[in-house]
Motif scaffolding. Structure first.
Motif, PDB file in Angstrom:
ATOM      1  N   GLY A 109       0.815  -1.191   0.000  1.00  0.00           N
ATOM      2  CA  GLY A 109       0.000   0.000   0.000  1.00  0.00           C
ATOM      3  C   GLY A 109       0.857   1.252   0.000  1.00  0.00           C
ATOM      4  O   GLY A 109       2.053   1.211   0.322  1.00  0.00           O
ATOM      5  N   PRO A 110       0.243   2.381  -0.314  1.00  0.00           N
ATOM      6  CA  PRO A 110       0.984   3.645  -0.403  1.00  0.00           C
ATOM      7  C   PRO A 110       1.329   4.196   0.977  1.00  0.00           C
ATOM      8  O   PRO A 110       0.674   3.908   1.966  1.00  0.00           O
ATOM      9  CB  PRO A 110       0.012   4.568  -1.137  1.00  0.00           C
ATOM     10  CG  PRO A 110      -1.341   4.040  -0.778  1.00  0.00           C
ATOM     11  CD  PRO A 110      -1.190   2.552  -0.667  1.00  0.00           C
ATOM     12  N   SER A 111       2.377   5.007   1.021  1.00  0.00           N
ATOM     13  CA  SER A 111       2.779   5.690   2.250  1.00  0.00           C
ATOM     14  C   SER A 111       2.165   7.077   2.287  1.00  0.00           C
ATOM     15  O   SER A 111       1.748   7.617   1.252  1.00  0.00           O
ATOM     16  CB  SER A 111       4.306   5.794   2.323  1.00  0.00           C
ATOM     17  OG  SER A 111       4.906   4.510   2.258  1.00  0.00           O
ATOM     18  N   ASP A 112       2.107   7.675   3.490  1.00  0.00           N
ATOM     19  CA  ASP A 112       1.604   9.039   3.586  1.00  0.00           C
ATOM     20  C   ASP A 112       2.697  10.027   3.203  1.00  0.00           C
ATOM     21  O   ASP A 112       3.794   9.628   2.763  1.00  0.00           O
ATOM     22  CB  ASP A 112       1.057   9.303   4.990  1.00  0.00           C
ATOM     23  CG  ASP A 112       2.115   9.114   6.069  1.00  0.00           C
ATOM     24  OD1 ASP A 112       3.322   9.049   5.732  1.00  0.00           O
ATOM     25  OD2 ASP A 112       1.745   9.026   7.266  1.00  0.00           O
ATOM     26  N   THR A 113       2.432  11.307   3.384  1.00  0.00           N
ATOM     27  CA  THR A 113       3.389  12.339   2.978  1.00  0.00           C
ATOM     28  C   THR A 113       4.672  12.286   3.795  1.00  0.00           C
ATOM     29  O   THR A 113       5.702  12.807   3.351  1.00  0.00           O
ATOM     30  CB  THR A 113       2.734  13.724   3.129  1.00  0.00           C
ATOM     31  OG1 THR A 113       2.293  13.890   4.479  1.00  0.00           O
ATOM     32  CG2 THR A 113       1.542  13.859   2.189  1.00  0.00           C
ATOM     33  N   ARG A 114       4.604  11.675   4.972  1.00  0.00           N
ATOM     34  CA  ARG A 114       5.782  11.565   5.828  1.00  0.00           C
ATOM     35  C   ARG A 114       6.495  10.234   5.640  1.00  0.00           C
ATOM     36  O   ARG A 114       7.400   9.902   6.385  1.00  0.00           O
ATOM     37  CB  ARG A 114       5.378  11.736   7.287  1.00  0.00           C
ATOM     38  CG  ARG A 114       4.712  13.078   7.583  1.00  0.00           C
ATOM     39  CD  ARG A 114       4.119  13.125   8.966  1.00  0.00           C
ATOM     40  NE  ARG A 114       5.134  12.891   9.997  1.00  0.00           N
ATOM     41  CZ  ARG A 114       4.860  12.743  11.286  1.00  0.00           C
ATOM     42  NH1 ARG A 114       3.589  12.797  11.683  1.00  0.00           N
ATOM     43  NH2 ARG A 114       5.827  12.536  12.155  1.00  0.00           N
ATOM     44  N   GLY A 115       6.048   9.457   4.679  1.00  0.00           N
ATOM     45  CA  GLY A 115       6.697   8.186   4.417  1.00  0.00           C
ATOM     46  C   GLY A 115       6.305   7.092   5.392  1.00  0.00           C
ATOM     47  O   GLY A 115       7.087   6.164   5.621  1.00  0.00           O
ATOM     48  N   ARG A 116       5.135   7.159   5.950  1.00  0.00           N
ATOM     49  CA  ARG A 116       4.707   6.175   6.935  1.00  0.00           C
ATOM     50  C   ARG A 116       3.541   5.353   6.400  1.00  0.00           C
ATOM     51  O   ARG A 116       2.720   5.814   5.618  1.00  0.00           O
ATOM     52  CB  ARG A 116       4.276   6.871   8.226  1.00  0.00           C
ATOM     53  CG  ARG A 116       5.386   7.674   8.882  1.00  0.00           C
ATOM     54  CD  ARG A 116       4.920   8.259  10.173  1.00  0.00           C
ATOM     55  NE  ARG A 116       5.961   9.073  10.812  1.00  0.00           N
ATOM     56  CZ  ARG A 116       5.855   9.637  11.997  1.00  0.00           C
ATOM     57  NH1 ARG A 116       4.761   9.490  12.694  1.00  0.00           N
ATOM     58  NH2 ARG A 116       6.844  10.350  12.495  1.00  0.00           N
ATOM     59  N   VAL A 132       3.562  -0.378  12.251  1.00  0.00           N
ATOM     60  CA  VAL A 132       3.864   0.973  11.777  1.00  0.00           C
ATOM     61  C   VAL A 132       5.220   0.919  11.082  1.00  0.00           C
ATOM     62  O   VAL A 132       6.191   0.378  11.647  1.00  0.00           O
ATOM     63  CB  VAL A 132       3.881   1.985  12.932  1.00  0.00           C
ATOM     64  CG1 VAL A 132       4.285   3.367  12.423  1.00  0.00           C
ATOM     65  CG2 VAL A 132       2.506   2.050  13.608  1.00  0.00           C
ATOM     66  N   GLU A 133       5.286   1.472   9.910  1.00  0.00           N
ATOM     67  CA  GLU A 133       6.534   1.455   9.118  1.00  0.00           C
ATOM     68  C   GLU A 133       6.868   2.875   8.679  1.00  0.00           C
ATOM     69  O   GLU A 133       5.977   3.637   8.296  1.00  0.00           O
ATOM     70  CB  GLU A 133       6.366   0.548   7.897  1.00  0.00           C
ATOM     71  CG  GLU A 133       7.603   0.480   7.016  1.00  0.00           C
ATOM     72  CD  GLU A 133       7.371  -0.341   5.768  1.00  0.00           C
ATOM     73  OE1 GLU A 133       7.588  -1.559   5.824  1.00  0.00           O
ATOM     74  OE2 GLU A 133       6.923   0.251   4.746  1.00  0.00           O
ATOM     75  N   ARG A 134       8.189   3.213   8.743  1.00  0.00           N
ATOM     76  CA  ARG A 134       8.641   4.531   8.291  1.00  0.00           C
ATOM     77  C   ARG A 134       9.912   4.368   7.473  1.00  0.00           C
ATOM     78  O   ARG A 134      10.804   3.571   7.827  1.00  0.00           O
ATOM     79  CB  ARG A 134       8.912   5.428   9.489  1.00  0.00           C
ATOM     80  CG  ARG A 134       9.452   6.795   9.091  1.00  0.00           C
ATOM     81  CD  ARG A 134       9.815   7.649  10.252  1.00  0.00           C
ATOM     82  NE  ARG A 134      10.482   8.883   9.816  1.00  0.00           N
ATOM     83  CZ  ARG A 134      10.987   9.790  10.618  1.00  0.00           C
ATOM     84  NH1 ARG A 134      10.909   9.623  11.944  1.00  0.00           N
ATOM     85  NH2 ARG A 134      11.570  10.875  10.149  1.00  0.00           N
TER      86      ARG A 134
END
Length: 458
Positions: A109-116, A132-134
């Motif tokens: 799946g896609p990450s948010d704007t902060r790469g999470r 949770v992944e960053r």
């Protein structure tokens, strides 16, 4: 609370609403608690991700032994609490002690704007986890920091909280239901007082509904009193009309009878005979109207023991050769619900007849006869006279029928008694007496026992 009562309806309506409201409250509280625990877990995982990211940037080496978390749950195998540092190809550079021997699933799946990225997954042991992944870039490589928390523990806490919440809410519901029943009874207490006041009027203890009532039912009490006043006025007018009719008819009939008696001939004899019949009919129907008006008055009662004591004393003087045995009842005998004069007329006629036809012995007994429909006053008067056959007993209750034409009278005595008995909803039966003569059984409605004690008359 009786079935179908207002209090019962209020109770069950309140209880049903309480059940729905408390069940909905239980699920709502459980959902809020679950959301709070999940939010707390997410914040904890975010904190751990930031801690690992900061250590990675500070050390500059993803495999450094100094990159670690102090939470002891990451040191227990199969705890559901794991963290790893890996590159985009999945190569591991660092991991917690709890990860040894297992592989964490890859996130999609896609990450948010902060790469999470965040997701809910299961490990190889079936433990549900929040992951949770960053992404952290340490030139020229981009590393993925993955931290997981045990979501199964939170689900167990939520289940335990749900059970405890429903126990507490159930106890609260029981207390509220009891309070609702108490409030319903308290709120309906004026209706009970109104019912008792109306019953007091019916039993002869009061002539009107008294007391102060809430504005919702005060008009009802006023309407009942107005109905009683109107009924009394109607009865009084009926009595006056009956009296006027009696005076208006008796004089013309008496004039006709006297004028005809002073003359001779067939026509005069016919006029005398028919005027006697007219006089008897007028007296009979006037008496019936008087009885109906008198027994329609609400709120009268009489003590049968005192009345029978008085009647036996009178009959002993009228019939000195007759022995009257009156078995006096105890003080628990209920009172007659009606006019005292009516009871004297019914019982007095029966007792007088028994004395006339007896061979010197008459018995009188008073009892309370209880049945499913209520309690009736039972008056038994028997004698040792010739008695009546079953056929003659039925004839004796008919209007104007006389079994002995030699004795003067109109033949209306027993029928007048029967008329009164029917007005009051009682019954009269003529049977064979154990003394050998006639047994008259008179059943009449009862009222509550009077408040005043009976005198010790004999």
């Amino acid at each position: 609370m009786r079935k179908g009562s207002i209090a019962a309806s209020l109770f069950w309506l309140s209880a049903g609403w309480l059940v729905l409201a408390l069940v909905a409250t239980g699920f709502l509280l459980t959902d809020l608690y679950s959301r709070a625990l999940d939010a707390s877990l997410s914040e904890t995982l975010e904190f751990h991700v930031e801690s690992l990211a900061g250590a990675l940037l500070e050390e500059g080496d993803p495999s450094s032994a100094d990159i670690a978390l102090s939470d002891p749950r990451f040191d227990r195998p199969r705890s559901g609490w794991y963290w790893v540092i890996r590159d985009a190809d999945g190569a591991l550079y660092n991991l917690s002690t709890s990860v040894v021997g297992i592989d964490l699933p890859d996130m999609t799946g896609p990450s948010d704007t902060r790469g999470r990225r965040s997701a809910i997954m299961d490990d190889v042991f079936g433990t549900r986890m929040r992951v949770v992944e960053r992404a952290v870039t340490l030139a020229p490589t981009t590393y993925q920091i993955v931290v997981t928390g045990n979501l199964s523990e939170i689900l167990e806490l939520v289940e335990g909280f749900r059970g405890q919440a429903f126990i507490v809410l159930g106890a609260v519901g029981v207390m509220l239901a009891i309070m609702s029943a108490i409030v319903a009874r308290f709120a309906l207490r004026p209706i009970d007082r109104l019912s008792a006041a109306i019953e007091s009027v019916r039993e002869g203890e009061s002539v009107a509904v008294t007391g102060t009532y809430p504005r919702e039912i005060a008009p009802l009490a006023e309407e009942v009193n107005e109905l009683l006043r109107s009924n009394a006025q109607i009865i009084e007018r009926a009595r006056n009309q009956v009296g006027n009719l009696a005076h208006g008819l008796k004089t013309p009939i008496a004039v006709l009878r006297n004028e005809a008696a002073a003359r001779k001939g067939a026509l005069a004899d016919v006029v005398v005979t028919e005027s006697e019949k007219m006089s008897t009919m007028v007296a009979t129907y006037l008496e019936r109207a008087r009885l109906a008006a008198r027994t329609s008055v609400v709120g009268k009662k009489a003590d049968p023991t005192m009345i029978m004591l008085r009647l036996t004393r009178v009959m002993r003087k009228i019939h000195p050769d007759c022995t009257i045995a009156f078995q006096r009842p105890d003080a628990s005998l209920p009172w007659f619900r009606g006019d005292e004069a009516d009871l004297e007329e019914m019982a007095g006629n029966l007792l007088d007849n028994a004395c006339k036809w007896s061979n010197g012995q008459v018995g009188v007994r008073l009892d309370a006869e209880r049945s499913e429909t209520g309690t009736m006053l039972l008056i038994r008067i028997d004698d040792n006279g010739p008695g009546l056959s079953e056929e003659d007993a039925q004839k004796a209750l008919r209007r104007g029928v006389r079994l002995d034409e030699k004795t003067p009278g109109s033949g209306l005595g027993l029928d007048i008694i029967k008329e009164l008995v029917d007005v009051y909803g009682g019954s009269l039966a003529l049977k064979r007496s154990a003394l050998g003569g006639l047994l008259a059984e008179l059943r009449l409605p009862t009222a509550r026992l009077g408040a005043m004690a009976r005198p010790n008359a004999t």
